[in-house]
Write a protein that holds these residues in place. Structure first.
Motif, short mmCIF file in Angstrom:
data_model
loop_
_atom_site.label_atom_id
_atom_site.label_comp_id
_atom_site.label_asym_id
_atom_site.label_seq_id
_atom_site.Cartn_x
_atom_site.Cartn_y
_atom_site.Cartn_z
N SER A 458 0.86 -1.24 -0.04
CA SER A 458 0.12 0.11 -0.25
C SER A 458 0.77 1.25 -0.06
O SER A 458 0.56 2.09 -0.80
N ASN A 502 -4.67 8.11 1.38
CA ASN A 502 -4.43 7.09 0.42
C ASN A 502 -5.53 6.91 -0.49
O ASN A 502 -5.23 6.51 -1.70
N GLN A 506 -5.03 6.51 -4.26
CA GLN A 506 -5.84 5.26 -4.92
C GLN A 506 -6.51 5.58 -6.21
O GLN A 506 -6.25 5.17 -7.47
N CYS A 567 -12.82 3.95 -7.77
CA CYS A 567 -12.30 3.25 -6.64
C CYS A 567 -13.16 1.83 -6.38
O CYS A 567 -12.36 1.05 -5.50
#
Length: 584
Positions: A458, A502, A506, A567
């Motif tokens: 990640s 994040n 992403q 996403c």
């Protein structure tokens, strides 16, 4: 003399020549059959065989006449000859031979021929008769029937049923693998394609789910299951532009087949169209073959309750009490109905699942862990709802589910929790709880390694995405995050803020090498805050976030849906009701 010659010549012109061929003898054989002259019919069919020895139909006709005359051995000799020397694809001969052996009371051999028919015949013309005969042989032989390895005419059907059972148990990855194989071998098997789309949906593979439904509708434009599944996918994406016209079409649809009625009713319930759901469920209750099904009365009661028909809901649950007296479900809902303040709760909706609400089950299982294990063993839908809640529930529900899974602690729970540890967007608190449960199962070292690898992956993805955008207007893109962190609710912790960053990277990473056009920084920032809060179990609304950023709620909604569409976020679900799978 000349006159006599002319008469003979005229006569010759009037004589019609007879062409002796297979058709000539076939027609005479049929006429003889109509007069029940089986001996003559047999003679003519034999002549037809002489003229066309390569035609298996003539041979079959001859075998049929021999059987009618009681010469079962002679009939079987012809049928064996067809399969060995004329046409091995005439698999219906096995069925005819089974009949002959049965008439000779040789049930062992009759059963063997019937099994050959079921395993090798691709069309299944005599499938129902064959199944009835198998039951007869079981009675005559006083033993269970011989195992049939496969029913060729139903190839894919048994596997499809197996896949449906796996989905009902929450084993979506295994079901998808089986369904992919069925679809590859039988591209026109639309029920398998529809269930494959649902399996992808449950696994979070939303793009693959939509693509699979598109294939269904390309093959059959009006496929009811496909249209219903597509509507559910549109709702998940928040794509109201595509959903609304499809919903209007589904609302006026009146299917003929009961399976389609049921699918439409459940879909209307999922989409919040409870009036339509109630109408379809009521229609199913009028079917004498279905009105003894307890779950159908519960679905009707929920649709009635959610559409404000509280008296009708009570009637359905009371009927359910009589049909399923051992169940706690009707009593629980009737008790809730009595306590319910019907004046101020018009927006309150119940789940359509035929079991107690998830929170109520957890309360009971906390008092009796053995009760949970017994429920999971006897009711695969309970297990399925656990895995669904772990994937789509809010933070508090997920925490409860992880602890409950610790009470079950079997191989499937181990695999599920290890998969959960690999999810980059799940909060650390939940992952630590999953680690604790796995440690109690004796799997701490392996699980810790999975967690560390997931975290490294990640972090690497975020770093690479940041680098990719450094020379592509990075300042503007970073400003979105900075503004969101500045305006973020004071109650948001460090974990939530990290999650927000994040999520943004992403989103950018999935778009790369394309990038979003940033004309409205506040809209993107507000959308990030809204989505992150929802992912962490917050009850924030578009209105509340919009006020902090000085923009309209519709702007927040628009940008949030844009991020979600890329996403495929695991949105918070008010209930965990899954779309029903399709039968064949």
């Amino acid at each position: 003399m000349e006159e006599d010659h002319l008469k003979a010549e005229d006569l010759q012109h009037k004589v019609i020549p007879i062409h002796m061929n297979a058709n000539f003898f076939f027609e005479r054989a049929v006429r003889s059959l109509d007069r029940f002259r089986y001996d003559k019919a047999l003679k003519y069919f034999r002549k037809a065989v002489e003229y066309e020895p390569e035609n298996p139909v003539n041979h079959c006709n001859m075998a049929g006449i021999l059987s009618e005359m009681g010469d079962y051995e002679g009939s079987n000799a012809v049928l064996f000859d067809i399969l060995e020397h004329v046409d091995a694809s005439m698999t219906e001969c096995y069925f005819y031979m089974a009949n002959n052996f049965a008439n000779m009371e040789n049930f062992e051999e009759a059963e063997r021929m019937l099994v050959k028919y079921l395993e090798e015949d691709p069309e299944g013309q005599f499938l129902e008769e064959a199944e009835e005969m198998m039951e007869l042989f079981q009675s005559e032989l006083e033993r269970p029937p011989v195992k049939v390895n496969r029913i060729r005419s139903r190839e894919g059907v048994m596997e499809h049923e197996q896949a449906r059972a796996l989905m009902e148990e929450g084993k979506f990855a295994q079901a998808a693998e089986l369904l992919e194989q069925i679809v590859q071998e039988q591209p026109d098997f639309l029920a398998a394609r529809n269930n494959l789309a649902l399996a992808y949906y449950y696994m979070g593979l939303f793009r693959k789910a939509k693509a699979t439904i598109a294939e269904v509708l390309e093959l059959e434009e009006g496929n009811v299951h496909g249209l219903c599944n597509l509507a559910i996918f549109y709702q998940h994406e928040g794509d109201t532009i595509s959903l609304n016209p499809l919903l209007r079409m589904l609302e006026v649809l009146v299917p003929f087949h009961r399976e389609h009625v049921f699918k439409l009713a459940t879909t209307m319930g999922i989409l919040g169209k409870h009036e339509a759901a109630y109408r379809h469920f009521r229609r199913l209750l009028k079917d004498s073959e279905l009105n003894g099904d307890p779950s159908l009365h519960h679905f009707t009661a929920v649709a009635a309750f959610n559409s404000g028909r509280f008296r009708e809901a009570g009637q359905c649950w009371r009927k359910l009490q009589k049909l399923d007296p051992a169940s706690d479900i009707p009593g629980f809902y009737l008790d809730q109905l009595e306590r319910f303040d019907l004046t101020g709760k018009q927006g309150y909706e119940l789940s359509y699942h035929y079991h107690l609400p998830f929170e109520e089950q957890l309360k009971r299982w906390e008092k009796d862990e053995s009760g949970l294990c017994e429920e999971v063993k006897t009711n695969p839908m309970i297990r399925s709802s656990f895995f669904w809640a772990l994937r789509y529930g809010d933070k508090a529900t997920k925490l409860q589910v992880i602890r409950a899974l610790g009470w079950i602690a079997d191989e499937e729970v181990k695999e599920t929790l290890e998969t959960f540890l690999k999810e980059p967007d799940e909060p650390a608190e939940l992952k630590n709880e999953a680690l604790r449960v796995l440690a109690e199962m004796g799997l701490e070292d392996t699980s810790q390694a999975i967690l560390e690898a997931s975290a490294a992956s990640s972090s690497s993805m975020v770093a690479e995405t940041q680098l990719a955008y450094t020379y592509q207007g990075g300042d503007t893109l970073q400003a979105v995050v900075d503004q969101a962190l500045l305006h973020m609710d004071e109650t948001a912790g460090r974990e939530q803020k990290k999650h927000l960053q994040n999520l943004w990277y992403q989103f950018l990473g999935k778009l790369y090498p394309d990038k979003p056009i940033i004309r409205h920084t506040e809209g993107w920032s507000a959308a990030l805050e809204y989505l992150t809060s929802k992912q962490h179990g917050g009850s924030v609304t578009y209105q509340e976030v919009a006020q902090r950023y000085g923009i309209s709620p519709s702007t927040v909604s628009r940008y949030a849906k844009r991020i979600d569409s890329v996403c495929s976020l695991k949105e918070e679900k008010d209930d965990m009701f899954c779309p029903f799978t399709e039968n064949v």
